[in-house]
Design a protein around this motif. Structure first.
Motif, PDB file in Angstrom:
ATOM      1  N   ARG A   5     -11.210  -1.264  28.283  1.00 23.54           N
ATOM      2  CA  ARG A   5      -9.914  -0.717  27.853  1.00 23.54           C
ATOM      3  C   ARG A   5      -9.147  -1.655  26.934  1.00 23.54           C
ATOM      4  O   ARG A   5      -8.523  -1.213  25.978  1.00 23.54           O
ATOM      5  N   TRP A   6      -9.165  -2.943  27.211  1.00 21.49           N
ATOM      6  CA  TRP A   6      -8.403  -3.897  26.413  1.00 21.49           C
ATOM      7  C   TRP A   6      -8.953  -3.977  24.988  1.00 21.49           C
ATOM      8  O   TRP A   6      -8.186  -4.013  24.017  1.00 21.49           O
ATOM      9  N   ASP A  80      -7.615 -12.589  32.032  1.00 22.05           N
ATOM     10  CA  ASP A  80      -7.259 -13.607  33.001  1.00 22.05           C
ATOM     11  C   ASP A  80      -6.327 -14.630  32.354  1.00 22.05           C
ATOM     12  O   ASP A  80      -5.922 -14.487  31.203  1.00 22.05           O
ATOM     13  N   ARG A  81      -6.008 -15.661  33.098  1.00 21.74           N
ATOM     14  CA  ARG A  81      -5.083 -16.687  32.635  1.00 21.74           C
ATOM     15  C   ARG A  81      -5.638 -17.416  31.406  1.00 21.74           C
ATOM     16  O   ARG A  81      -4.888 -17.782  30.510  1.00 21.74           O
ATOM     17  N   GLN A  82      -6.949 -17.625  31.358  1.00 18.93           N
ATOM     18  CA  GLN A  82      -7.551 -18.313  30.218  1.00 18.93           C
ATOM     19  C   GLN A  82      -7.436 -17.482  28.935  1.00 18.93           C
ATOM     20  O   GLN A  82      -7.223 -18.035  27.858  1.00 18.93           O
ATOM     21  N   SER A  83      -7.563 -16.177  29.058  1.00 16.68           N
ATOM     22  CA  SER A  83      -7.440 -15.317  27.882  1.00 16.68           C
ATOM     23  C   SER A  83      -6.037 -15.382  27.303  1.00 16.68           C
ATOM     24  O   SER A  83      -5.849 -15.469  26.086  1.00 16.68           O
ATOM     25  N   ILE A  84      -5.056 -15.337  28.161  1.00 12.93           N
ATOM     26  CA  ILE A  84      -3.664 -15.388  27.706  1.00 12.93           C
ATOM     27  C   ILE A  84      -3.351 -16.758  27.114  1.00 12.93           C
ATOM     28  O   ILE A  84      -2.687 -16.857  26.075  1.00 12.93           O
ATOM     29  N   MET A  90      -3.691 -19.658  19.901  1.00 10.67           N
ATOM     30  CA  MET A  90      -3.957 -19.104  18.565  1.00 10.67           C
ATOM     31  C   MET A  90      -2.653 -18.681  17.882  1.00 10.67           C
ATOM     32  O   MET A  90      -2.506 -18.842  16.663  1.00 10.67           O
ATOM     33  N   ALA A  91      -1.709 -18.148  18.660  1.00 11.11           N
ATOM     34  CA  ALA A  91      -0.416 -17.768  18.085  1.00 11.11           C
ATOM     35  C   ALA A  91       0.329 -18.998  17.561  1.00 11.11           C
ATOM     36  O   ALA A  91       0.954 -18.940  16.489  1.00 11.11           O
ATOM     37  N   VAL A  92       0.250 -20.104  18.289  1.00 15.33           N
ATOM     38  CA  VAL A  92       0.891 -21.342  17.828  1.00 15.33           C
ATOM     39  C   VAL A  92       0.274 -21.800  16.512  1.00 15.33           C
ATOM     40  O   VAL A  92       0.976 -22.187  15.571  1.00 15.33           O
ATOM     41  N   ILE A 148     -10.373 -23.301  14.498  1.00 22.49           N
ATOM     42  CA  ILE A 148     -11.632 -23.902  14.953  1.00 22.49           C
ATOM     43  C   ILE A 148     -11.381 -24.789  16.164  1.00 22.49           C
ATOM     44  O   ILE A 148     -12.140 -24.776  17.133  1.00 22.49           O
ATOM     45  N   ARG A 149     -10.290 -25.547  16.136  1.00 28.37           N
ATOM     46  CA  ARG A 149      -9.963 -26.427  17.253  1.00 28.37           C
ATOM     47  C   ARG A 149      -9.727 -25.626  18.534  1.00 28.37           C
ATOM     48  O   ARG A 149     -10.182 -25.995  19.606  1.00 28.37           O
ATOM     49  N   VAL A 150      -9.027 -24.520  18.429  1.00 27.88           N
ATOM     50  CA  VAL A 150      -8.758 -23.704  19.620  1.00 27.88           C
ATOM     51  C   VAL A 150     -10.053 -23.107  20.155  1.00 27.88           C
ATOM     52  O   VAL A 150     -10.300 -23.099  21.365  1.00 27.88           O
ATOM     53  N   VAL A 151     -10.903 -22.609  19.277  1.00 29.20           N
ATOM     54  CA  VAL A 151     -12.157 -21.992  19.715  1.00 29.20           C
ATOM     55  C   VAL A 151     -13.092 -23.026  20.328  1.00 29.20           C
ATOM     56  O   VAL A 151     -13.674 -22.801  21.388  1.00 29.20           O
TER      57      VAL A 151
END
Length: 189
Positions: A5-6, A80-84, A90-92, A148-151
């Protein structure tokens, strides 16, 4: 069969955004078409790049929705918490990259003027080397390197090289072939 669904909702959101961009925003905001003809001279119109980007988003969103719809095995689709946390990081990166893209050039020009350089306003210099590249390079580097750093969840010299290469290649693609195209964010300054 249980759908994700997401992912379906995300695909639907981007399909809607792409369709609105193609049907409402581009026709009402851009005066020229995709290809312009003036006195037997054919030129790329102002609407070509945003139309191409919106079509790309539409195709990717449709593919995302189709793969999610036809996923063969059930999937626990609760974020889950990791996804958020990932989305927030990524927003930052996105916000920081865009802020740097918009404000680096004007701040540098104002700093030079404040130190007695008297080089003019950023609006006057927005199509002058090196000022036209300042925001694009700083913001673009942060966007690519930060993503790239976040991923990867680590800093690396390879990521820095990829970010520099991406900024140089995109700058070359957008700046060299077009005489009157300004690199982002200089078009509206």
């Amino acid at each position: 069969m249980q759908q994700d669904r997401w992912t379906l909702a995300l695909a639907a959101l981007f399909v809607l955004a792409a369709v609105l961009t193609l049907a409402v925003w581009i026709p009402n905001d851009i005066e020229t078409g995709l290809i312009e003809r003036f006195r037997r001279e054919v030129m790329i119109g102002d609407a070509l790049a945003p139309t191409g980007a919106a079509v790309g988003v539409l195709i990717a969103a449709l593919a995302l929705g189709a793969t999610s719809w036809f996923r063969p095995d059930p999937f626990d689709d609760t974020p889950d918490r990791q996804s958020i946390a990932f989305l927030l990081r990524m927003a930052v990166v996105l916000v920081l990259g865009l802020v740097l893209m918009v404000f680096t050039g004007p701040v540098v020009v104002e700093s030079i003027n404040g130190l007695g350089g008297e080089i003019g306003t950023y609006r006057q210099l927005r199509d002058t080397v090196p000022y036209k590249y300042l925001g694009f390079a700083a913001g673009g580097f942060v966007l690519v390197f930060g993503a790239i750093r976040v991923v990867e969840n680590r800093f690396s010299m390879a990521a820095a090289g990829v970010a520099i290469g991406a900024v140089v290649v995109l700058g070359f693609i957008y700046d060299v072939p077009f005489d009157n195209l300004l690199l982002p964010p200089n078009g509206d300054q």
